[in-house]
Write a protein that holds these residues in place. Sequence first.
Motif, PDB file in Angstrom:
ATOM      1  N   ALA A   1       0.831  -1.203   0.000  1.00 40.81           N
ATOM      2  CA  ALA A   1       0.000   0.000   0.000  1.00 40.81           C
ATOM      3  C   ALA A   1       0.864   1.251   0.000  1.00 40.81           C
ATOM      4  O   ALA A   1       0.539   2.257  -0.652  1.00 40.81           O
ATOM      5  N   GLY A   2       1.986   1.229   0.735  1.00 46.80           N
ATOM      6  CA  GLY A   2       2.887   2.372   0.744  1.00 46.80           C
ATOM      7  C   GLY A   2       3.465   2.643  -0.634  1.00 46.80           C
ATOM      8  O   GLY A   2       3.538   3.800  -1.077  1.00 46.80           O
TER       9      GLY A   2
ATOM     10  N   TYR B   1       2.749   6.035  -2.919  1.00 44.30           N
ATOM     11  CA  TYR B   1       3.842   6.873  -3.405  1.00 44.30           C
ATOM     12  C   TYR B   1       3.848   6.915  -4.926  1.00 44.30           C
ATOM     13  O   TYR B   1       4.015   7.990  -5.531  1.00 44.30           O
ATOM     14  N   ALA B   2       3.650   5.759  -5.568  1.00 42.49           N
ATOM     15  CA  ALA B   2       3.650   5.707  -7.023  1.00 42.49           C
ATOM     16  C   ALA B   2       2.531   6.556  -7.616  1.00 42.49           C
ATOM     17  O   ALA B   2       2.732   7.286  -8.590  1.00 42.49           O
ATOM     18  N   GLY B   3       1.342   6.463  -7.023  1.00 43.91           N
ATOM     19  CA  GLY B   3       0.205   7.173  -7.581  1.00 43.91           C
ATOM     20  C   GLY B   3       0.166   8.645  -7.230  1.00 43.91           C
ATOM     21  O   GLY B   3      -0.038   9.496  -8.112  1.00 43.91           O
ATOM     22  N   LEU B   4       0.381   8.961  -5.954  1.00 39.66           N
ATOM     23  CA  LEU B   4       0.183  10.334  -5.484  1.00 39.66           C
ATOM     24  C   LEU B   4       1.426  11.206  -5.608  1.00 39.66           C
ATOM     25  O   LEU B   4       1.312  12.421  -5.727  1.00 39.66           O
ATOM     26  N   HIS B   5       2.604  10.597  -5.584  1.00 42.85           N
ATOM     27  CA  HIS B   5       3.837  11.387  -5.630  1.00 42.85           C
ATOM     28  C   HIS B   5       4.549  11.308  -6.979  1.00 42.85           C
ATOM     29  O   HIS B   5       5.263  12.241  -7.351  1.00 42.85           O
ATOM     30  N   LEU B   6       4.366  10.215  -7.682  1.00 37.97           N
ATOM     31  CA  LEU B   6       5.057  10.050  -8.962  1.00 37.97           C
ATOM     32  C   LEU B   6       4.133  10.149 -10.163  1.00 37.97           C
ATOM     33  O   LEU B   6       4.606  10.201 -11.301  1.00 37.97           O
ATOM     34  N   GLY B   7       2.825  10.149  -9.939  1.00 35.51           N
ATOM     35  CA  GLY B   7       1.886  10.259 -11.046  1.00 35.51           C
ATOM     36  C   GLY B   7       1.756   9.012 -11.889  1.00 35.51           C
ATOM     37  O   GLY B   7       1.440   9.099 -13.083  1.00 35.51           O
TER      38      GLY B   7
ATOM     39  N   TYR C   1      20.259  -3.692  -4.904  1.00 33.32           N
ATOM     40  CA  TYR C   1      19.688  -4.024  -3.602  1.00 33.32           C
ATOM     41  C   TYR C   1      19.056  -2.760  -3.023  1.00 33.32           C
ATOM     42  O   TYR C   1      19.763  -1.831  -2.622  1.00 33.32           O
ATOM     43  N   LEU C   2      17.732  -2.728  -2.971  1.00 36.70           N
ATOM     44  CA  LEU C   2      17.015  -1.566  -2.456  1.00 36.70           C
ATOM     45  C   LEU C   2      16.711  -1.826  -0.984  1.00 36.70           C
ATOM     46  O   LEU C   2      15.993  -2.766  -0.650  1.00 36.70           O
ATOM     47  N   THR C   3      17.268  -1.009  -0.092  1.00 39.04           N
ATOM     48  CA  THR C   3      17.149  -1.247   1.341  1.00 39.04           C
ATOM     49  C   THR C   3      16.476  -0.061   2.015  1.00 39.04           C
ATOM     50  O   THR C   3      16.741   1.093   1.671  1.00 39.04           O
ATOM     51  N   SER C   4      15.638  -0.343   2.977  1.00 34.89           N
ATOM     52  CA  SER C   4      14.852   0.714   3.612  1.00 34.89           C
ATOM     53  C   SER C   4      15.637   1.490   4.650  1.00 34.89           C
ATOM     54  O   SER C   4      15.427   2.692   4.824  1.00 34.89           O
ATOM     55  N   GLN C   5      16.519   0.833   5.373  1.00 39.89           N
ATOM     56  CA  GLN C   5      17.242   1.452   6.486  1.00 39.89           C
ATOM     57  C   GLN C   5      18.702   1.018   6.481  1.00 39.89           C
ATOM     58  O   GLN C   5      19.051  -0.039   5.952  1.00 39.89           O
ATOM     59  N   GLY C   6      19.543   1.857   7.098  1.00 41.83           N
ATOM     60  CA  GLY C   6      20.964   1.562   7.126  1.00 41.83           C
ATOM     61  C   GLY C   6      21.306   0.258   7.816  1.00 41.83           C
ATOM     62  O   GLY C   6      22.269  -0.415   7.447  1.00 41.83           O
ATOM     63  N   PHE C   7      20.519  -0.136   8.823  1.00 42.60           N
ATOM     64  CA  PHE C   7      20.866  -1.363   9.548  1.00 42.60           C
ATOM     65  C   PHE C   7      20.778  -2.598   8.661  1.00 42.60           C
ATOM     66  O   PHE C   7      21.454  -3.607   8.921  1.00 42.60           O
TER      67      PHE C   7
ATOM     68  N   LEU D   1       5.172   4.581   3.569  1.00 45.90           N
ATOM     69  CA  LEU D   1       5.315   5.645   2.579  1.00 45.90           C
ATOM     70  C   LEU D   1       6.748   6.167   2.556  1.00 45.90           C
ATOM     71  O   LEU D   1       7.301   6.446   1.481  1.00 45.90           O
ATOM     72  N   ASP D   2       7.368   6.275   3.722  1.00 43.17           N
ATOM     73  CA  ASP D   2       8.766   6.694   3.782  1.00 43.17           C
ATOM     74  C   ASP D   2       9.665   5.640   3.148  1.00 43.17           C
ATOM     75  O   ASP D   2      10.636   5.968   2.443  1.00 43.17           O
ATOM     76  N   ALA D   3       9.367   4.358   3.399  1.00 43.82           N
ATOM     77  CA  ALA D   3      10.147   3.284   2.790  1.00 43.82           C
ATOM     78  C   ALA D   3      10.011   3.314   1.272  1.00 43.82           C
ATOM     79  O   ALA D   3      10.996   3.124   0.550  1.00 43.82           O
ATOM     80  N   ALA D   4       8.804   3.574   0.788  1.00 48.14           N
ATOM     81  CA  ALA D   4       8.576   3.634  -0.657  1.00 48.14           C
ATOM     82  C   ALA D   4       9.432   4.719  -1.304  1.00 48.14           C
ATOM     83  O   ALA D   4      10.032   4.508  -2.365  1.00 48.14           O
TER      84      ALA D   4
END
Length: 286
Positions: free
Chosen positions: A24-25, A29-35, A251-257, A235-238
């Motif tokens: 959902a996130g 993001y794809a729809g509302l922020h990227l069009g 490799y797409l990673t959400s956080q530094g850890f 949404l932040d992860a997206a």
Amino acid sequence: MSTAKELFGGGVAVITGAGAGIGAGLARYAGLHLGMTVVLADVDTGAVAALRAELEAGGAKALDIRCDVRDSKAVRRLAERTLGEAGPVRLLVNNAGVEQFGYLWDTPEANWERLLAINISGVFHGIRAFVPAMLAEPGQSWIWNLSSVGAVSASPLQAPYIMSKHAVLALTECLHQEVELAGHAGHVHVQAVLPGAVASSIFETAGGVEQGDTTAAEEHRAAMLRIKATAMDPLDAARVFFDQAADGEFYLTSQGFVRGVMAGRADTLLHRRTPQLLTGEFAVTD
């Protein structure tokens, strides 16, 4: 270097498991922020219908389709409807997944088979249904397969999930090489998504055990839910995933850890260390 909006904006995104959590996130993001035009696929028809209404209210284009990724025919129908009603796919996100808690020897066979069918075969069905048409299109497109920080680690009491995410990561690495071998590396991009702790309902809906050590299974569920309390917003992860994808990372990673866990895994393999028992609750922030 191109931005995520320049690369993805105006295209069609197909997201399985779009009804909640990371799916959902990504859709928001794809729809509302990227069009992007977003095709929302899930077995939870109410969830994706509500999300479609939310996206359309925000000015985005969306289509909601019931799809059980365990069913290869259903995934092919999803691909056909997408092409017919939305157009060529710019981004395919094989995201649908489920969890399982408990000792392996206590895990019900039905739960094991369901998890394999969704987490691994669901990704395969998505590739079979969508990728040939993506290869045939002249424009650029992207394939994201949802793995996990669990793909580069090991943890007791959720072995089926961890194993499945190792499999998805390996599948994605092989797919990346196959796309290159087939001569399509210039316009079809394969990327592995490895979220760390990102808020979702996957722990609440996870399978448990009916016999054996039910207490251990439920205590582990409780520990994961405590991690969720400090988890990253989907949404932040997206946003992070799309920005890394635009930068051309694999490799797409959400956080530094997550990258720290990857380094630890590499060190364990390099030095042939015996797997260490993971206990407690790992850190979820940078």
